[in-house]
Design a protein around this motif. Structure first.
Motif, PDB file in Angstrom:
ATOM      1  N   CYS A  13       0.846  -1.195   0.000  1.00 42.38           N
ATOM      2  CA  CYS A  13       0.000   0.000   0.000  1.00 42.38           C
ATOM      3  C   CYS A  13       0.883   1.247   0.000  1.00 42.38           C
ATOM      4  O   CYS A  13       1.875   1.318   0.728  1.00 42.38           O
ATOM      5  CB  CYS A  13      -0.925  -0.002   1.223  1.00 42.38           C
ATOM      6  N   GLU A  17      -3.491   3.441  -1.325  1.00 37.40           N
ATOM      7  CA  GLU A  17      -3.913   2.667  -2.487  1.00 37.40           C
ATOM      8  C   GLU A  17      -3.015   1.437  -2.617  1.00 37.40           C
ATOM      9  O   GLU A  17      -1.808   1.509  -2.357  1.00 37.40           O
ATOM     10  CB  GLU A  17      -3.842   3.507  -3.764  1.00 37.40           C
ATOM     11  N   ASN A  18      -3.607   0.327  -3.050  1.00 38.03           N
ATOM     12  CA  ASN A  18      -2.852  -0.905  -3.200  1.00 38.03           C
ATOM     13  C   ASN A  18      -2.082  -0.932  -4.521  1.00 38.03           C
ATOM     14  O   ASN A  18      -2.582  -0.471  -5.552  1.00 38.03           O
ATOM     15  CB  ASN A  18      -3.785  -2.119  -3.135  1.00 38.03           C
ATOM     16  N   TYR A  19      -0.882  -1.481  -4.468  1.00 39.46           N
ATOM     17  CA  TYR A  19      -0.021  -1.634  -5.631  1.00 39.46           C
ATOM     18  C   TYR A  19       0.576  -3.037  -5.636  1.00 39.46           C
ATOM     19  O   TYR A  19       0.768  -3.638  -4.569  1.00 39.46           O
ATOM     20  CB  TYR A  19       1.139  -0.629  -5.619  1.00 39.46           C
ATOM     21  N   ARG A  34      -0.419   0.212  -9.733  1.00 35.84           N
ATOM     22  CA  ARG A  34      -1.653   0.433  -8.977  1.00 35.84           C
ATOM     23  C   ARG A  34      -2.726  -0.561  -9.419  1.00 35.84           C
ATOM     24  O   ARG A  34      -2.986  -0.722 -10.614  1.00 35.84           O
ATOM     25  CB  ARG A  34      -2.132   1.865  -9.163  1.00 35.84           C
ATOM     26  N   THR A  35      -3.332  -1.234  -8.465  1.00 30.60           N
ATOM     27  CA  THR A  35      -4.295  -2.287  -8.799  1.00 30.60           C
ATOM     28  C   THR A  35      -5.568  -1.727  -9.411  1.00 30.60           C
ATOM     29  O   THR A  35      -6.266  -2.427 -10.139  1.00 30.60           O
ATOM     30  CB  THR A  35      -4.655  -3.099  -7.543  1.00 30.60           C
ATOM     31  N   SER A  36      -5.869  -0.453  -9.141  1.00 31.87           N
ATOM     32  CA  SER A  36      -7.126   0.113  -9.633  1.00 31.87           C
ATOM     33  C   SER A  36      -7.075   0.446 -11.128  1.00 31.87           C
ATOM     34  O   SER A  36      -8.078   0.309 -11.834  1.00 31.87           O
ATOM     35  CB  SER A  36      -7.481   1.371  -8.839  1.00 31.87           C
ATOM     36  N   ASP A  37      -5.903   0.904 -11.638  1.00 31.74           N
ATOM     37  CA  ASP A  37      -5.836   1.309 -13.052  1.00 31.74           C
ATOM     38  C   ASP A  37      -4.556   0.862 -13.756  1.00 31.74           C
ATOM     39  O   ASP A  37      -4.288   1.267 -14.882  1.00 31.74           O
ATOM     40  CB  ASP A  37      -5.969   2.827 -13.176  1.00 31.74           C
TER      41      ASP A  37
END
Length: 614
Positions: A13, A17-19, A34-37
């Motif tokens: 993190c 945000e998680n990576y 980044r896990t989101s994008d």
């Protein structure tokens, strides 16, 4: 989660945000996705936090648990320990459940709790509250999860977690069960050690090349932080009070060294003889990152030593065998090996280092030298100009700017080069990877810090003539011991001797530490040794009784005396200032002396040092 894995494809993190770790750049940074994008950025290692995962286990300081609770956790760990390195463990768990009379699902829950946190304290029995509001994996669901992990994910087909989760959903549908959330499943997979995942997905050979230590002598270090040696000595220098500049005495140092690379992992200096406190503070300094520490000292260099060591080599002194240290090392899976009796060479690395550090101090004002004949025409107390914090800064600068960067005679390279090569690799050697980072630094500090017990009175708590109070203590005032109602209840406190303006109270219900300041918040921040010096000053003046007000008044008078002495002895203070502030000049002087290697100083074995000579 006790530690944060910093390996390729591990979850971390950064900025909430998680990576996913995609590449290790160097000892200071990684490339994260980044896990989101899926955006990739460079992330400083010192800003990495534990990944945000649902259901993380919240653990308390080790001092919060009774002997009975801790022993229960240890027994549970002994039951699950054989399964931690196994992949196909279902049959062994069933056999163990019959042997111990424990349901298999209970053993699976213990494994999940331990593998999610890495802490023995996670196995302490929960306080019973009926389980209201808490989800729990059903006994029917547990074997399905284990089967998917063992027979689908941990296979050479190398399917990813999302694909394995789809297989779990199908299995749950066939059994008319509700599948757990994907984060729960992901957490279970990530809890499996990287060595097991590599062995089953990439092959045994790859796992051996990456994780199997090279076998050698029992005390042979084969990778960074595999073995750390720790010891103490009385330093050859007299220091002065930071404010009054009055001579106080010779300090002790507790220092730790990584045997593989000879990097100094941490140290602690004080005026107190070796104790469990000095050992604990040295180990916590060794394990934690040093960026903030160097920033507070005003040092710009780098000291990339952090992470939990595998084994600590120590002598048989009592300070290494206390209850607090034993429990803390059990918590973080640190193995302590005692020096075999009659083998003074066994701790040779740390002894040579200590000799080198003392040799460096012989260039400073106030040195006591190592031999009596050198002190005959030198008044060490009169020449003393450095305070404890200034010595700590001097040693840190020497470690960071010189010791770590000079060629070591035993290694033929610098400690920094050897350490970096061991972690990141060089040429055909791939390196062992970065160590895991401790996720809860405050918990680790408290776990290695000895505690004491006190009752809570209407005025708060009294320690060494100082009163401490905070409203959080109010409900515990004059409370009785729940086990022995006729006696007052004692509570756990701890204190850092470098700042006694604050103590830490362990709330028995929340099992968290809380800061308790001096009742009079106008009191200055002082260390325990300055405080004792003020008490000595009062006694020398013939004070019949000593209380908090008198002590701090004395400390203030000593400070005033310091200001007066500046005016009366301006010329002397100018010379003192030159000796005290020329830390950088002393560093340059050492460099100019053409010390080609580190270990070529004339020193004697640590066991032969006579601490009582001075």
């Amino acid at each position: 989660m006790a530690s944060i894995s910093i390996e390729v494809n591990s979850l971390i993190c950064f900025n909430n945000e998680n990576y996913l770790v995609k590449r290790i750049s160097d000892l200071d940074s990684i490339i994260g996705e980044r896990t989101s994008d899926l955006k990739k950025i460079r992330i400083p290692i010192n800003e990495i936090k534990s990944p945000i995962i649902e259901g993380d286990i919240d653990t308390s300081p080790t001092a919060a648990y009774s002997e009975e609770e801790w022993e229960m956790a240890r027994r549970r760990f002994e039951i699950i320990e054989p399964f931690l390195q196994l992949t196909n463990r279902a049959s062994q768990i069933n056999e163990s459940s019959e042997e111990h009379g424990i349901h298999p699902s209970t053993i699976y829950r213990w494994l999940e709790r331990y593998e999610s946190s890495g802490l023995i304290s996670s196995l302490v029995p929960y306080q019973k509250d009926g389980g209201r509001g808490k989800g729990r994996i059903s006994e029917k669901l547990e074997p399905l999860i284990q089967d998917i992990i063992e027979n689908q994910y941990l296979r050479s087909q190398r399917i990813n977690i999302s694909q394995a989760y789809i297989e779990l959903q199908l299995a749950c549908r066939n059994e008319n069960l509700e599948a757990p959330h994907i984060n729960t499943f992901r957490k279970r997979v990530k809890a499996i050690s990287l060595e097991i995942r590599t062995k089953n997905r990439d092959g045994k050979k790859n796992a051996q090349e990456k994780f199997e230590p090279i076998r050698g002598l029992y005390n042979k270090a084969t990778y960074p932080l595999s073995i750390v040696q720790i010891d103490h000595t009385l330093l050859d220098i007299i220091l002065v009070d930071n404010e009054t500049r009055r001579p106080i005495g010779r300090p002790w140092i507790t220092v730790a060294i990584d045997v593989y690379s000879r990097m100094i992992t941490g140290f602690y200096v004080s005026y107190d003889p070796p104790s469990s406190m000095s050992v604990g503070l040295c180990l916590s300094h060794s394990i934690l990152p040093k960026e903030k520490y160097l920033l507070n000292l005003g040092i710009e260099g780098e000291w990339p030593c952090w992470g939990i060591m595998n084994t600590v080599h120590a002598d048989n002194a009592k300070e290494f065998k206390g209850r607090v240290l034993k429990r803390a090392c059990e918590e973080y899976k640190i193995n302590i090996q005692w020096r075999p009796i009659g083998t003074p060479h066994w701790g040779g690395h740390i002894e040579r280092l200590i000799g080198s550090l003392n040799g460096v101090l012989h260039t400073l004002p106030g040195t006591t030298f190592s031999k009596k004949e050198y002190r005959e025409n030198y008044n060490s107390e009169d020449k003393a100009t450095l305070s404890l914090i200034e010595l700590e800064k001097y040693l840190s600068m020497y470690i960071v700017d010189i010791y770590h960067k000079k060629v070591h005679s035993g290694l033929k390279v610098s400690p920094m080069f050897k350490y970096t090569e061991g972690l990141l690799g060089s040429g055909s050697f791939g390196g062992y990877g970065l160590p895991a980072k401790v996720s809860d630094e405050d918990k680790l500090k408290k776990d290695f810090m000895p505690f004491f017990e006190r009752t809570v009175q209407r005025y708060g708590v009294k320690i060494d003539q100082i009163y401490y109070y905070h409203d959080i203590l109010r409900r515990w005032v004059n409370s009785n011991d729940p086990k022995i109602p006729s006696q007052k209840r004692k509570f756990i406190f701890c204190r850092d001797p470098r700042d006694i303006s604050i103590i830490y109270f362990l709330d028995p219900e929340t099992r968290n530490y809380y800061s308790i300041p001096c009742r009079d918040i106008t009191r200055p921040s002082v260390n325990i040794w300055e405080f004792r010096d003020a008490i000595k000053h009062l006694k020398d003046q013939g004070a019949k009784s000593i209380d908090e007000d008198k002590i701090f008044d004395a400390y203030e008078r000593l400070n005033n005396l310091k200001e007066e002495s500046k005016i009366k002895t301006k010329h002397k203070k100018r010379r003192t200032k030159e000796g005290r502030t020329n830390v950088h000049e002393s560093i340059k002087k050492i460099q100019s002396e053409n010390l080609d290697t580190i270990d070529e100083l004339d020193i004697k074995p640590f066991d032969d040092i006579d601490y009582g000579s001075y």
